[in-house]
Structure formats: structure tokens, C-alpha cells
Design an enzyme around this catalytic site. Structure first.
Site, PDB file in Angstrom:
ATOM      1  N   HIS A  61      -3.300  12.567   7.827  1.00 59.61           N
ATOM      2  CA  HIS A  61      -2.934  12.117   6.479  1.00 59.61           C
ATOM      3  C   HIS A  61      -3.616  12.967   5.413  1.00 59.61           C
ATOM      4  O   HIS A  61      -2.986  13.361   4.426  1.00 59.61           O
ATOM      5  CB  HIS A  61      -3.314  10.651   6.293  1.00 59.61           C
ATOM      6  N   ASP A 103       1.126  12.464  10.938  1.00 68.71           N
ATOM      7  CA  ASP A 103       1.477  11.713   9.735  1.00 68.71           C
ATOM      8  C   ASP A 103       2.269  12.618   8.815  1.00 68.71           C
ATOM      9  O   ASP A 103       2.231  13.851   8.944  1.00 68.71           O
ATOM     10  CB  ASP A 103       0.226  11.192   9.016  1.00 68.71           C
ATOM     11  N   GLU A 138      10.996  10.729   6.841  1.00 74.66           N
ATOM     12  CA  GLU A 138       9.688  10.393   7.384  1.00 74.66           C
ATOM     13  C   GLU A 138       9.474  10.994   8.765  1.00 74.66           C
ATOM     14  O   GLU A 138       8.365  11.270   9.172  1.00 74.66           O
ATOM     15  CB  GLU A 138       9.565   8.864   7.464  1.00 74.66           C
ATOM     16  N   ASP A 154       1.675   7.881  12.938  1.00 75.51           N
ATOM     17  CA  ASP A 154       1.625   7.000  11.770  1.00 75.51           C
ATOM     18  C   ASP A 154       2.862   7.223  10.914  1.00 75.51           C
ATOM     19  O   ASP A 154       3.528   8.257  11.004  1.00 75.51           O
ATOM     20  CB  ASP A 154       0.365   7.287  10.950  1.00 75.51           C
TER      21      ASP A 154
END
Length: 898
Positions: free
Chosen positions: A873, A669, A707, A739
Site C-alpha cells: 500500500h 495492493d 482494482e 488486499d
């Protein structure tokens, strides 16, 4: 008005040439303050991102209380906002809507209305679904489990058109940047298409076939009388089976939503006529629908989801005036305004557009002049003439909005100016976010249960279909859709069994919650805690003593053995005192540092974590004294702290049976670094034991604001080597859950990340070639599912899998409902297997995914994503928010970030 002194700053900007205004629009406004460069309205966008970079300082003059100058401010180049027109945006994308409070908060912070903005080469962009289904994958539907009948928020498109659609490409000479100007120039030639026409500025669809393949016409530009040549070229004949029909249907449906009286905001449509007022917080909520039409497994389906947005009733000017009343100096006022407003999203009252504030132009005021093609005017006169609005405070500063990166690529580089008086804030601030009563007030209107949600969606579709304007538009295109939601056969996976210490097995029920099972149960593996410290303020010694007593009592049933810690009291729990105490008492033999704080101040928390994760690496546990002093929750809180501490030391809390030996399950992530807008953090977490209950963690700082993760090669290599040190063999199978990837980034993942992972295998050994599967995880989806029961519609049971009807032909994908939700409507999680060398049966991927949703040690229940994704995350968030550097290598085998 305050009598505080106002400083004057130096003017040090370079003059710039005046650009020519786009055809058909107001000319470029040129502010007549010293050396101020203009910007045409054609260069304005509805959105600005990021924080304005540091620039040369400028002088400010006499201003009102809300626009005091305290010295220097960065120069800006500004223009008034444009008038509103219809957007005509063709491609419909689903909003990232989530049910409940998080939905509203998340949507408001992302809110950006783009209606009427000029477009270049992006209109009528047909959404191309990137095919990721492996060529040899023929079966994507799983077997086994308990069957369950489901309804969903998808409606089948019913169409049997007996016509052929013609697609044209339209060029303008000279080129026209403004999309709305191209629309206006083409309206003069509607007689060429007496049947249907759908045009967005570049691509035109019509049932009319022009006689010639290329037709040339001309229109007169009203602003300067110039003759614009228009070339209309027929490029395709589209039959109903063509994917282009998806594009056309989205375009037609969006037009119908406008005919129905809804307002486009952030690519979705809202009903501004029925606002809900939340008086206590001076807010208004508007309800709407996120809609999209796409070709799924077997049918063309309309997806419709209820969404909400919050709007403040207070203007930005009023917010600034309130700040003025609370501050004592110019510097304090300007700093407070910047902290409060920069980065916030505002909406203009006069045309419902939204913008993100990048700066405050203290040196520009509404009485300043700028040039247009029709002469010189002021901001005051502009709003009076364009919107019939009188600006009351003529000396207020203006809000500066920078164009987005996409706008800059189109050559739109100058900032936009907005008047605070005419803007309202959207979204929520940190105070609201932490206010339980605020969340409860919002949930009263935003949390809608399955039965009510399905009913409202069906009623909306039915009313929509029977509206005369909409009905006429749909019939023109021979388009219709069913009023009843689509039905799906889902499957419920079996309940799982957890393994605790002393081989204790706990069979879970339909709620998948084992909070009570943890009480008095030994943890799977504990680390003996012999050498640790606890730091607390002197005035909280009693709290620390009570904490230690409870800690000893709750840790014994867990078989978490500990010695008494070294107790360190400090005069005050400020950052300096805590840092000094940690540096003085943490040494190489220290296993854990526990810090008790009297506040939740971020700077203090960050200082503690920087010392413990970077300078003197040691697992750390920060606890606020306020929550420990709540007698009702004290024991429960200390129990959770003890579990966290064992996990941070490298212990194992529980495990679940995943019958794949020598398999490493990973999660990736990313999180954007809060300290620098062009940096982001990519976190990688992987299991490294056979039980999949211990985790290896690494993070990488990326210097580009994106990202997608880069530099994965060395990270994957180190994870495989750590797996080898534990198991004396490298992993034979590797499953990676990724993710934070949108559908539009799938190709980049396939072409960038997967090759980097494969390169890591070659660095280990040229003959090392483990079986790799790469699964993209998406939490922000608009799909909703409702289970039919004897009591009506309810949320699907925990463990429900959906792998038919609403899945895509181009993907090997499925939806999973991993949690039991009793309030509101559950949000499923979408999984897309984009790379598959394990070649497992679909049900095995689904079961493995569901099992990994049980392995997050911070919560005695299932979570929405596999645990490795959630750990990634948490790690990325800690580094992006607090550390801003990669953590020390000695912490890689511990969950120090929980």
C-alpha cells in the site's frame, strides 16, 4: 457584486436530437441557450464519478458574482434533478464502516444516495456468493489457543414459515427503462396478489400462486396515454431452505427500515430526525445502521452496525461566495472554485440525494429554459412547482454531474445540473483532515466503546421489533429475529517473541507494543552509512546541526554506524533549489539523501521523491523542521527517523519466527493514480530471506481504472529470481495476501490473477511448481466482536481469531483481531483463503497471518494487515500520489517508500 470584467467565449458545440422522455416522468429538459442538447430526467443518476474530460469551449453571458466568466469553459448538457421516490433496492450490502474519525471521513467521501433512480436490469439482483473453499478442504476451524467468549453484532433470524414462496419475472412491452415507472404500472394490478407481494421492477415474490404460468395484463401510461403490456411469468417455487429466502428477507427488512422512519443514503439507513450539531465546524452528524442478512456457517443472521455521516450546514453557493470575496480576478475565482468543489460530494436539500461534482457549468444559469413533455420551463419555475422552492440568485452557475460508467452502459450519457443554492457539501476537506481538534470533536460522537455499542445495537433491534408498522410487516412474512446478539467461541493466539540484534529476544505482552523495547536495543541487521548527504535551508542550519547530534547519539545503541554526512545548505527550500541540489550532489556512491523541509507542500515533496526514485535513484528521507524543533518529541522523532533510514538502506529492524523454510510471503495492493483517472498502480512486495525480514518491491502502472491487478507474471518471476539470488534456491512455498478486493471480485481474482502467477512459474522453469496459497484480505467489514469479562463488554484481546458462526459456508475464511484497541470498538480484519495448495491446518494460516502483522517496521506494534500488504500500500500510494511512474529497478530490494 464585483465590477470585474467578464469575458465571452466561443460557442462551438454540435446540435443533438431531443431524446424522448421516459414514461411517467418529466420530459427531457432542453436548455434554450445556443445548441444545448437535452437530457430526460430518466437519464439522471444519483452519482457521478471522475473529472469531466476536456471538451470544446463555450460562451458565457452576464452572470452574478458567483458565476463570473473568465473566458472559456467546457460545454455541458444538463437537466434538473428528478423528484424523489422510494428505491425498493433489494440486495443489501454492508457499508464500509470504520469506527472513529476515519469511519466518518471515509463514509462521507464515498457517500452517494441512489434512492429513486431509474434502474434497468439490476434490481432484485440476488447476491451470489462465489464459492472459493477448496473442494478437499473439510476443516476450516482452527485449534489451540486460549478460549474466549464473544458477542457480536449479528442477530439470529428466527423463522419457520409454513408457506411456499412464488417467484415471478415481469416484462414490459414496450420496454420501460425507469424502475419507478415499472413499479407504478404494476400497482394497478395489486389485486392479483391479495396476500404478500415484494416487487422491485423486474422480479416479484408473492405467496399467491397465479392460475396460469404466464399472465398478461396491461396498464395505461399517464404521460402519453399509451397502453403498456405486462407479462408476469412464474419461474420458481421457493421453499424456506432456498438461498432465495436470503434475498427476500433483505428486501423485507429494508422495507421495515423505511416503515421505521429511516432514510436511505448510500444503501444504508439513517435517522435524519436526530442530528448532532458540531457548531465549531458548522457540521451536522447523522447516525444510522448498515444492515444485511446472509446465510453464514450454520444460520441465517442479521448483521447490524452503527454508522455515521457528516453533513455541512453551509450551501455550495455560500462556499462559492466566500471564495469570490477572497479572490481578485475572474480566473483566480474560477480556478479556486474548481479546486475546492470538483470531486466533492454534495447533497440536495430538497430530497437528500447525493452527487459527485464533475464540473461547474459557468454558462448555464437557473433562468435558462428547457423543454419538457408539458412545455418549456426554466430551472426557477421547475423548482418552484416541484419543490415549492424559490431560487434567490438567478444568475449563479450550475454544478455539472456526469453519469457513472454503469449508467453509460445503460445508455445514460448526458450530465445532470444542480443549483448550488440548493446543495450542501458532505465530507471533509484537507484542512479539516489535518485539524487535530476537528478529529477530536468528531470522535466525541463517533467513537463508541464495545459495551455502549452492543447496548445501542440491542436497543435498536428491540425498538425495531416492537414498532407497530414493522411488527405488522414482519408478521406478514412470518419473519422474526432474536433481540440478543449471537454468541461465539473465539480463540486467543499466544503472545509472540521478537528477535533483535545480538540474538536479543523480546517476549510481547497482551498489548503487542514494543516501543519501550526498542530503546537501547540493537537492530537485527544494520547497514553502515558511509556516504550520505543532508540538504537544508540556510536559515535552518541550527535545526540541521541539532538533528545530526541527536542522530549520532540514538544510532549508537542501535549499532547503526554512520559517518558524518555532506552538509548542503540552499537559499530556499523550493522545488527548483532542492532538485538542483540533489542532481548536483547525488552520485552512484551516495547511500542516502536526507532533506529537511520547512513546509509540507506536496509539490516540493513530490519533486524530491521524483529525483530520488526515478532520475538519480537513492533512498531518501524527508523530514519537516517544525517537528524536529519540538523539544519534547525531538529525540523520539529522530529515533524513528534513524530506524526508517536503516530500513530504507536494506537493513532489518526485527524478525519473528515463522517456521516455514524456503517460503516467500507476498502482499499485493492497488492505488488509483491521482494524475490520471484511468490509471492505477499495482504494488507487489515479497519477502526474500529465510527470516521473512527483507522485502523485494515492484510496482506496475495499469492503464485501466480497475482494482484488479494485471501483468503480474513478470513481477512474480522477478521476485522469485531475487529470492534465488539470496538463498540459492527458488521458493518452495508462496503465500500471497491480496488486499483491495471486494467479494464481487473474487471470481475475477481466481480467473485472472492466479493464472498469471502460475504462468510466472512456467517462465522460470517448466518443472518449477511451488505450492501456492492466495489469501484475500478485507479491512472494510461490518463485523464487530465484544469480549465478555468481569468488567462487562470489552474489545477482544489482541490475537483473537473467529472462525465459526459468522464465517461463510462457501469460503475458507476467518476474522483476526491483530491489534490492541483501548478507545472505541476494534475493527477485525477478514481473511479468505481462496486458493490453497499448501494445505496447512487452519490454525497455521491464522498464526502465520498474525505473525506477519508484527513485521511492519514503521510501527513498533501490530497492524491490521500482514506487513507485506501494508508495504504494498505504501509503495502504491507513493507512485500514485507523487511519482506517477514505476520506480528505478535499483531500489527493488529496499524499503525506500517508508
Amino acid at each position: 457584486m464585483s465590477g470585474r470584467s467578464r469575458g465571452r467565449a466561443r460557442t462551438n458545440t454540435v446540435p443533438q436530437p431531443t431524446p424522448v422522455a421516459a414514461p411517467g416522468e418529466a420530459a427531457a429538459p432542453k436548455v434554450t441557450t445556443p445548441q444545448r442538447a437535452p437530457i430526460p430526467p430518466a437519464e439522471q443518476t444519483g452519482r457521478g464519478r471522475g473529472i469531466a474530460p476536456e471538451q470544446e469551449r463555450m460562451q458565457s453571458g452576464q452572470i452574478s458574482p458567483v458565476s463570473r466568466s473568465s473566458g472559456e469553459s467546457p460545454p455541458q448538457q444538463h437537466s434538473p434533478p428528478r423528484t424523489s421516490t422510494t428505491s425498493g433496492r433489494a440486495s443489501v450490502r454492508g457499508a464500509f464502516a470504520q469506527a472513529g474519525t476515519s469511519t466518518v471521513i471515509g463514509q462521507i467521501e464515498r457517500m452517494s444516495l441512489r434512492e429513486g433512480e431509474p434502474e434497468a436490469k439490476r434490481e432484485m439482483r440476488i447476491e451470489q456468493v462465489y464459492r472459493t473453499r477448496p473442494e478437499d478442504r473439510t476443516n476450516t476451524v482452527g485449534t489451540g489457543g486460549q478460549s474466549v467468549k464473544l458477542l457480536c453484532n449479528y442477530f439470529k433470524i428466527v423463522n419457520s414459515p409454513d408457506w411456499v414462496l412464488y417467484q415471478y419475472h415481469v416484462d414490459f412491452m414496450p420496454p420501460i427503462e425507469s424502475r419507478r415507472m415499472r413499479l407504478g404500472l404494476m400497482r394497478n394490478h395489486d389485486h392479483l396478489f391479495p396476500m404478500n407481494k415484494a416487487f422491485d421492477g423486474s422480479t416479484l415474490y408473492s405467496l399467491t400462486k397465479l392460475q396460469n404460468e404466464t399472465t398478461e395484463v396491461a396498464s395505461k401510461r399517464e404521460t402519453d396515454g399509451a397502453i403498456i403490456s405486462i407479462k408476469i411469468k412464474r419461474i420458481a417455487e421457493i421453499v424456506p431452505e432456498s438461498p432465495n429466502f436470503v434475498h427476500l428477507f433483505n428486501l423485507v427488512f429494508r422495507r421495515c427500515l423505511k416503515l421505521y422512519g429511516m432514510k436511505e443514503i448510500d444503501r444504508n439507513y439513517y435517522d435524519l430526525r436526530n442530528k448532532i450539531t458540531i457548531e465549531r465546524y458548522n457540521l451536522e452528524m447523522i447516525n444510522g445502521f448498515a444492515t444485511s442478512i446472509a446465510l453464514y456457517e450454520h444460520h441465517l443472521l442479521l448483521n447490524a452496525e452503527m454508522i455515521h455521516k457528516l453533513l455541512h450546514k453551509t450551501s455550495v453557493y455560500k462556499v462559492m461566495m466566500d471564495i469570490y470575496d477572497k479572490t481578485r480576478s475572474d480566473n483566480e475565482f474560477r480556478d479556486a472554485c474548481s479546486n475546492e468543489l470538483i470531486g466533492r460530494v454534495v447533497m440536495t436539500k430538497y430530497n437528500d440525494k447525493t452527487y459527485r461534482i464533475n464540473d461547474i457549468a459557468w454558462d448555464i444559469k437557473p433562468s435558462d429554459k428547457f423543454e419538457t413533455l408539458h412545455g418549456t420551463t426554466t430551472f426557477i419555475d421547475y423548482y418552484r412547482e416541484a419543490y415549492k422552492i424559490e431560487i434567490k440568485d438567478r444568475m449563479q452557475p450550475l454544478l455539472s454531474i456526469l453519469p457513472s460508467a454503469k449508467d453509460k452502459r445503460r445508455g445514460l450519457t448526458k450530465p445532470i445540473l444542480l443549483v448550488p443554492e440548493l446543495c450542501i457539501l458532505t465530507g471533509v476537506d484537507e484542512r479539516m483532515r489535518m485539524d487535530f481538534n476537528f478529529k477530536k470533536a468528531v470522535e466525541t460522537f463517533s467513537k463508541v466503546g464495545p459495551s455502549d455499542r452492543c447496548k445501542r445495537l440491542s436497543e435498536f433491534v428491540q425498538r425495531f421489533k416492537t414498532d407497530e408498522k414493522v411488527k405488522g410487516e414482519l408478521s406478514r412474512w412470518q419473519m422474526d429475529f432474536e433481540s440478543r446478539p449471537a454468541e461465539i467461541n473465539g480463540r486467543i493466539l499466544q503472545f509472540e517473541t521478537l528477535l533483535f540484534g545480538r540474538d536479543v529476544l523480546k517476549r510481547l505482552n497482551e498489548r503487542a507494543d514494543w516501543t519501550n523495547d526498542l530503546k537501547g536495543c540493537p537492530l537485527l541487521k544494520t547497514i553502515r552509512l558511509n556516504n550520505w548527504i543532508i540538504i537544508f535551508p540556510q536559515n535552518k542550519r541550527n535545526t540541521a546541526t541539532q538533528f545530526l547530534q541527536t542522530f549520532r547519539s540514538v544510532s549508537k545503541p542501535m549499532e547503526f554506524l554512520t559517518q558524518a554526512p555532506q552538509e548542503i545548505s540552499i537559499p530556499r527550500d523550493n522545488a527548483e533549489s532542492l532538485v538542483n541540489a540533489l542532481k548536483s550532489h547525488v552520485n552512484q556512491s551516495t547511500q542516502m539523501a536526507v532533506v529537511l523541509l520547512t513546509s509540507k507542500r506536496k509539490d516540493i515533496y513530490d519533486a524530491v521523491k521524483r529525483v530520488c526514485c526515478l532520475e538519480s535513484p537513492v533512498p531518501s528521507q524527508v523530514v519537516t523542521t517544525k517537528i524536529l524543533e519540538d523539544e519534547r518529541k525531538h529525540k523520539s522523532i529522530v529515533t524513528k527517523v534513524a530506524i526508517q533510514m536503516n530500513a530504507k538502506l536494506g537493513g532489518e529492524i526485527w524478525a519473528i519466527n515463522i517456521p516455514l523454510t524456503d517460503t516467500m510471503i507476498c502482499g499485493i495492493d492497488t492505488y488509483h493514480d491521482s494524475s490520471k483517472k484511468n490509471r492505477s498502480v499495482c504494488a507487489f512486495v515479497a519477502t526474500y530471506n529465510q527470516n521473512k525480514s527483507r522485502f523485494f518491491s515492484r510496482a506496475m502502472i495499469q492503464e485501466t481504472h480497475q482494482e484488479l491487478a494485471y501483468n503480474l507474471t513478470l513481477t512474480v518471476k522477478s521476485a522469485c529470481e531475487h529470492f534465488y539470488r539470496t538463498n540459492q534456491t527458488f521458493p518452495k512455498r508462496i503465500v500471497i495476501y491480496r488486499d483491495g478486493v471486494s467479494d464481487g471480485q473474487l471470481q475475477l481474482v481466481m480467473e485472472s490473477e492466479i493464472p498469471q502467477i502460475q504462468k510466472a512459474f512456467n517462465l522460470i522453469d517448466s518443472k518449477y511448481n511451488p505450492l501456492l496459497s492466495f489469501i484475500v484480505v478485507k479491512k472494510r467489514v461490518n463485523a464487530r466482536f465484544f469480549a465478555s469479562t468481569g468488567r462487562g463488554l470489552e474489545n477482544p484481546p489482541c490475537g483473537t481469531v473467529i472462525d465459526t458462526v459468522v464465517t461463510r459456508q462457501e469460503w475458507f475464511d476467518f476474522y483476526l483481531v491483530p491489534q490492541c484497541v483501548t478507545q472505541g470498538t476494534v475493527n477485525p480484519t477478514h481473511f479468505n483463503v481462496v486458493y490453497d495448495k499448501l494445505n496447512l491446518a487452519p490454525e497455521l494460516y491464522q498464526k502465520m497471518t498474525y505473525k506477519m502483522c508484527h513485521m511492519y517496521y514503521n510501527w513498533p506494534g501490530t497492524i491490521r494487515v500482514p506487513a507485506t500488504c501494508q508495504y504494498a500500500h505504501k509503495l502504491a500510494y507513493l507512485i500514485g500520489q507523487s511519482l506517477h511512474k514505476e520506480h528505478h529497478n535499483s531500489l527493488c530490494d529496499k524499503l525506500f517508500y517508508l
